[in-house]
Design a protein around this motif. Structure first.
Motif, PDB file in Angstrom:
ATOM      1  N   HIS A 159       0.795  -1.227   0.000  1.00 21.83           N
ATOM      2  CA  HIS A 159       0.000   0.000   0.000  1.00 21.83           C
ATOM      3  C   HIS A 159       0.830   1.281   0.000  1.00 21.83           C
ATOM      4  N   GLU A 443       3.538   2.478   8.363  1.00 23.75           N
ATOM      5  CA  GLU A 443       4.422   1.355   8.019  1.00 23.75           C
ATOM      6  C   GLU A 443       5.879   1.786   8.039  1.00 23.75           C
ATOM      7  N   ALA A 474      -0.132  -6.728   7.625  1.00 24.16           N
ATOM      8  CA  ALA A 474      -0.491  -5.339   7.280  1.00 24.16           C
ATOM      9  C   ALA A 474      -0.083  -5.009   5.846  1.00 24.16           C
ATOM     10  N   GLU A 477      -2.795  -6.155   3.586  1.00 26.69           N
ATOM     11  CA  GLU A 477      -4.155  -5.677   3.867  1.00 26.69           C
ATOM     12  C   GLU A 477      -4.507  -4.480   2.972  1.00 26.69           C
ATOM     13  N   ASP A 480      -8.052   0.064   4.398  1.00 29.93           N
ATOM     14  CA  ASP A 480      -7.318   1.041   5.208  1.00 29.93           C
ATOM     15  C   ASP A 480      -7.608   0.897   6.693  1.00 29.93           C
ATOM     16  N   ARG A 483      -5.997  -2.099   8.174  1.00 34.02           N
ATOM     17  CA  ARG A 483      -4.542  -1.952   8.225  1.00 34.02           C
ATOM     18  C   ARG A 483      -4.135  -1.033   9.377  1.00 34.02           C
ATOM     19  N   TYR A 487      -1.506  -1.592  12.472  1.00 34.31           N
ATOM     20  CA  TYR A 487      -0.419  -0.667  12.812  1.00 34.31           C
ATOM     21  C   TYR A 487      -0.429  -0.360  14.314  1.00 34.31           C
TER      22      TYR A 487
END
Length: 536
Positions: A159, A443, A474, A477, A480, A483, A487
């Motif tokens: 992502h 991330e 994650a 994924e 949003d 994810r 996180y």
């Protein structure tokens, strides 16, 4: 009649003077600028001028959203591995003798493919090669479908790739100019950005001029940029820089040197009364977390012989630090005490609101020391904290706080290059660090704790299988919200295990002259000058 004529001539002269006056933005780069080649845009000093000279496919707006730039729109395949970018047809490289007739040619998809391949080419030795490591298909990762269509294919969904494409490393460069100058391209830059390279007098000044053919326009259809030029000076002394600003020789200064902060700011971070009418103070959340790192690799002899191998000791050090007091007295409230997760505020995952960190609690710290077998710190060996000169006062403050609960820490000040070397080689048990986001996604912070990553970014050598599993989940994924939950779970694991002691979430702070308009800070502290205006 004669007086009237004289008045008209005077007014005409004033009007001509106003029209002739050039709008020049002045700033200083005390650390110097090593290159203007975006393949080496590894620090703020390089990123700022590079941002003026080049464009990227996409960029990030003030709200940290990905918005179009050279790419006017894009499509993402159902498996989220292939990104197809549709390019504008009105973006041109700056005029250069290499091009036919010396006129800049149109930017096409082949330029994007060349620029990205150049980053990962070992011959380039780009400091940004890591951004595509293990992420791009080997054979057809970067493809120019036709002049206006560029395609990027990932090995697996990732992502944050759009944020990565907004980085200055991903600036679009023309092959002809790069090949003509080779290693010297960084001294003869050519991009398609709002400003054009004019001159660079080593150690004296770098001058960029308005790109008269720039493609972007404002909401009223007026061509950008508004400024006529940008001039960068290279005073390496902060006192000289501040004096230049006071005398009106600089349009702004970034951050405030500790030796001047009490003169300018109150302890609550506002301008003192004598400055309030003279300059503007602009503050904005900045995606940077300042921290103390604790080496956590249990196979490392340094860790095996240190009490910090015990989680209770690391947690006690977190509880013993009064971050709010530190921010007020050592930083004049520039920044936010890091009492939540490692991820700073401003990101959509909202970690600072939902991850529980360490408030100042010396009682809890002493209790943990007692449980660890060191009541009141008795029997604890002296630990060494490595820091660089500009953070020596912060490190000393923390050492005094730790000593109050029985944890003795000796501060050792070393040069930045040595600290980077020792942390990269896992030779520093306790060290001061900072992590500035490369792109606006949590991330980027969590990658610091993924056990399969080297140092950098995993300077603490943190290892936790539960964390690794969440991190890998994650990355795959696509939702949003889900994810962001992952996180926050990762961030909480890190905080609980305490391989780091977050100190503060940073703020970008600018002192700006009153005649400067349209100059706003952003969460990446990127120098944005396209809409800046200098009033007479």
């Amino acid at each position: 009649m004669r007086n009237c004529l004289a008045l008209c001539l005077l007014l005409a002269s004033c009007m001509h003077h106003r029209q002739a006056a050039k709008q020049v933005f002045y700033y200083n780069e005390s650390t110097g600028i090593a290159t203007l080649d975006p393949a080496f845009a590894k620090n703020q000093a390089i990123m700022w001028p590079v941002h003026q000279l080049y464009n990227t496919l996409v960029e990030i707006d003030s709200g940290l959203n990905i918005i179009p730039s050279v790419a006017k729109r894009w499509d993402i395949s159902a498996d989220r591995r292939t990104y197809t970018f549709h390019l504008r047809n009105d973006v041109f490289f700056h005029d250069n003798a290499v091009f036919p007739g010396g006129k800049g040619r149109r930017v096409v998809a082949a330029d994007v493919a060349y620029s990205f391949n150049r980053i990962i080419d070992h011959q380039t030795a780009s400091s940004g090669a890591w951004i595509f490591n293990g992420r791009i298909e080997a054979d057809n990762g970067f493809v120019a479908v036709n002049d206006s269509t560029f395609q990027l294919t990932l090995v697996r969904p990732f992502h944050p790739i759009m944020g990565i494409l907004s980085m200055q490393y991903c600036s679009i460069v023309p092959k002809e100019v790069v090949e003509k100058y080779g290693k010297d391209f960084g001294r003869h830059p050519c991009g398609s950005g709002p400003f054009v390279f004019k001159s660079w007098d080593e150690g004296e000044a770098l001058v960029l001029l308005k790109n008269a053919h720039y493609w972007e326009k404002d909401n009223t259809g007026h061509a950008l940029p508004y400024l006529d030029a940008v001039k960068i000076s290279f005073f390496d002394n902060k006192a000289t820089e501040f004096l230049q600003f006071r005398q009106g020789g600089l349009s702004f200064i970034n951050d405030i040197d500790p030796s001047f902060k009490d003169e300018i700011l109150t302890k609550k971070g506002a301008l003192r009364s004598q400055w309030a009418s003279k300059i503007q103070l602009k503050k904005h959340a900045y995606l940077n977390t300042e921290y103390f790192g604790i080496l956590s690799d249990e196979q490392n002899p340094l860790v095996q012989e240190s009490p910090t191998k015990m989680k209770a000791i690391r947690q006690a050090m977190n509880y013993a630090l009064d971050r709010q007091k530190l921010m007020m007295y050592m930083r004049n409230s520039i920044g936010i005490p890091a009492e939540a997760g490692f991820v700073p505020g401003g990101l959509p995952s909202h970690n600072t609101e939902l991850v529980k960190g360490y408030p100042y609690d010396p009682v809890a710290a002493k209790k943990l020391l007692n449980e660890a077998g060191y009541p009141g710190g008795k029997g604890l060996p002296v630990m060494k904290l490595l820091t660089i000169p500009i953070y020596a006062d912060i490190a000393s403050f923390a050492a005094r706080q730790w000593e109050e609960v029985g944890i003795r820490v000796q501060v050792e000040v070393i040069q930045k290059s040595l600290l980077l070397e020792q942390t990269a080689k896992s030779q520093a048990l306790l060290f001061r660090g900072s992590w500035i986001a490369d792109y606006p996604d949590a991330e980027n912070y969590m990658a610091m704790f993924y056990s399969k990553n080297p140092a950098p970014p995993n300077y603490t050598r943190y290892q936790n299988p539960a964390f690794d599993a969440l991190y890998e989940k994650a990355l795959l994924e696509t939702n949003d919200s889900l994810r962001y939950v992952l996180y926050r779970q990762m961030d909480q694991l890190v905080i609980n295990d305490a391989p780091v002691i977050p100190i503060w979430y940073d703020m970008a702070i600018h002192l700006v002259q009153n005649n400067v308009n349209g100059f706003e800070p952003n969460a990446l502290n990127l120098l944005e000058l396209r809409r800046t205006v200098i009033r007479e």
